[in-house]
Design an enzyme around this catalytic site. Structure first.
Site, PDB file in Angstrom:
ATOM      1  N   HIS A  51       0.842  -1.200   0.000  1.00  0.00           N
ATOM      2  CA  HIS A  51       0.000   0.000   0.000  1.00  0.00           C
ATOM      3  C   HIS A  51       0.878   1.252   0.000  1.00  0.00           C
ATOM      4  O   HIS A  51       0.642   2.190  -0.776  1.00  0.00           O
ATOM      5  CB  HIS A  51      -0.907  -0.026   1.240  1.00  0.00           C
ATOM      6  N   GLU A  52       1.889   1.280   0.865  1.00  0.00           N
ATOM      7  CA  GLU A  52       2.757   2.457   0.964  1.00  0.00           C
ATOM      8  C   GLU A  52       3.633   2.617  -0.281  1.00  0.00           C
ATOM      9  O   GLU A  52       3.859   3.741  -0.747  1.00  0.00           O
ATOM     10  CB  GLU A  52       3.624   2.376   2.229  1.00  0.00           C
ATOM     11  N   HIS A  86       1.629   4.309  -2.843  1.00  0.00           N
ATOM     12  CA  HIS A  86       1.592   5.765  -2.648  1.00  0.00           C
ATOM     13  C   HIS A  86       2.807   6.419  -3.311  1.00  0.00           C
ATOM     14  O   HIS A  86       2.696   7.488  -3.919  1.00  0.00           O
ATOM     15  CB  HIS A  86       1.595   6.104  -1.155  1.00  0.00           C
ATOM     16  N   GLU A 114      -6.244   7.030  -0.701  1.00  0.00           N
ATOM     17  CA  GLU A 114      -6.226   5.786   0.071  1.00  0.00           C
ATOM     18  C   GLU A 114      -6.891   4.658  -0.703  1.00  0.00           C
ATOM     19  O   GLU A 114      -6.394   3.527  -0.741  1.00  0.00           O
ATOM     20  CB  GLU A 114      -6.909   5.987   1.433  1.00  0.00           C
TER      21      GLU A 114
END
Length: 299
Positions: free
Chosen positions: A144-145, A148, A226
């Site tokens: 997930h990071e 980003h 998100e």
């Protein structure tokens, strides 16, 4: 479904950023109208301040954000080998350079990414996340990071933070000038007719409500990114259950102590567990965990 979600969230992000920039320029115009008798001057000042703030924030965002959140850097795999190798693996799958790795000493599980671009990025996780998540769940969080970083969300977040700071500065300047007796001559406004009075009232309202609108825009941007990072992260791991289980564990934990409030939108889940009543969703930095989990399960 996955690519539809990614495309939709990218479009929403563009709309929010356009609105954010227009708000900065509108507040600059209001400042110029109220105190300089020239809206264009106010717009130029706002644009210059925004550019300066963005350059300052982008050039040193990683170190600033890490200091604000009391994070310390891990230089190699000796301290947290599992974390180091997972970050290394996810960066390789995501086709980005290995980001710097940081630990935040906090018992609440959480994580965030920051930086300017994939070549100058960093990932931070809390000590709580290392204690509570298994490898599969940690992979979901790191993916997930990394998403980003890959999607340039880290730069967008930095720009949004800079624009919000510019709006706050402009409003403070306007408030101080009003307090010390600056501003348009009321007689001039009355002589100018209803149009001038309406412009005056609108400008004052914009100065008052501008920071509120900026906060709403910043939170909307964060929520959209998100969803996008969730979808993109699953694209890297091909395992939605890892991220789903991680989000459920994180959401059921206690609030963080080390997190800085201005960085709340960077985290994978709201570090302060804020959840209010009517209208509070407008100020939520993250979508509800239930909605994120539902979207992941529908992939």
């Amino acid at each position: 479904m996955l690519y539809e979600q990614i495309a939709q969230n990218k479009r929403r992000t563009v709309y929010v950023m356009i609105g954010f920039l227009m708000l900065v320029l509108a507040i600059g115009a209001a400042l110029g109208y109220l105190f300089m008798q020239n809206t264009l001057t106010g717009v130029i000042i706002a644009a210059v301040l925004a550019a300066v703030y963005m350059v300052m924030m982008i050039s040193n965002s990683t170190n600033v954000v890490m200091q604000m959140n009391h994070a310390h850097e891990i230089k190699d795999a000796s301290q947290y080998p599992d974390l180091w190798h997972i970050v290394e693996d996810m960066a390789m799958v995501g086709q980005i350079p290995m980001p710097r790795v940081f630990i935040v000493d906090d018992d609440s599980p959480n994580a965030f990414a920051t930086g300017n671009d994939p070549k100058n990025a960093a990932v931070a996780v809390t000590s709580g996340i290392m204690a509570r998540l298994n490898r599969e769940e940690l992979e979901g969080v790191i993916a997930h990071e990394v998403s980003h970083i890959k999607n340039y969300d880290i730069r967008l977040s930095t720009i949004a933070l800079a624009l919000a700071a510019v709006i706050s500065l402009l409003v403070n300047i306007g408030s101080n000038m009003m307090w010390w007796g600056g501003g348009r001559d009321r007689d001039d406004d009355r002589e100018g007719g209803a149009g001038n009075v309406i412009a005056l009232v609108f400008s004052i309202l914009l100065m008052i409500l501008g920071p509120l609108a900026a906060s709403i825009a910043q939170m909307a941007l964060s929520r959209n990114r998100e969803y996008l990072a969730d979808a993109s992260g699953v694209e890297l791991t091909r395992n939605p259950e890892g991220l789903i289980n991680a989000l459920l564990k994180i959401s059921n934990s206690e609030p963080m102590q080390a997190a800085d409030p201005s960085s709340a939108a960077l985290y994978i889940s709201d570090p302060f567990k804020g959840r209010g009543s009517f209208g509070a969703h407008l100020f939520d930095s993250h979508p509800p965990i239930e909605q994120r989990v539902e979207r992941l399960r529908n992939m």
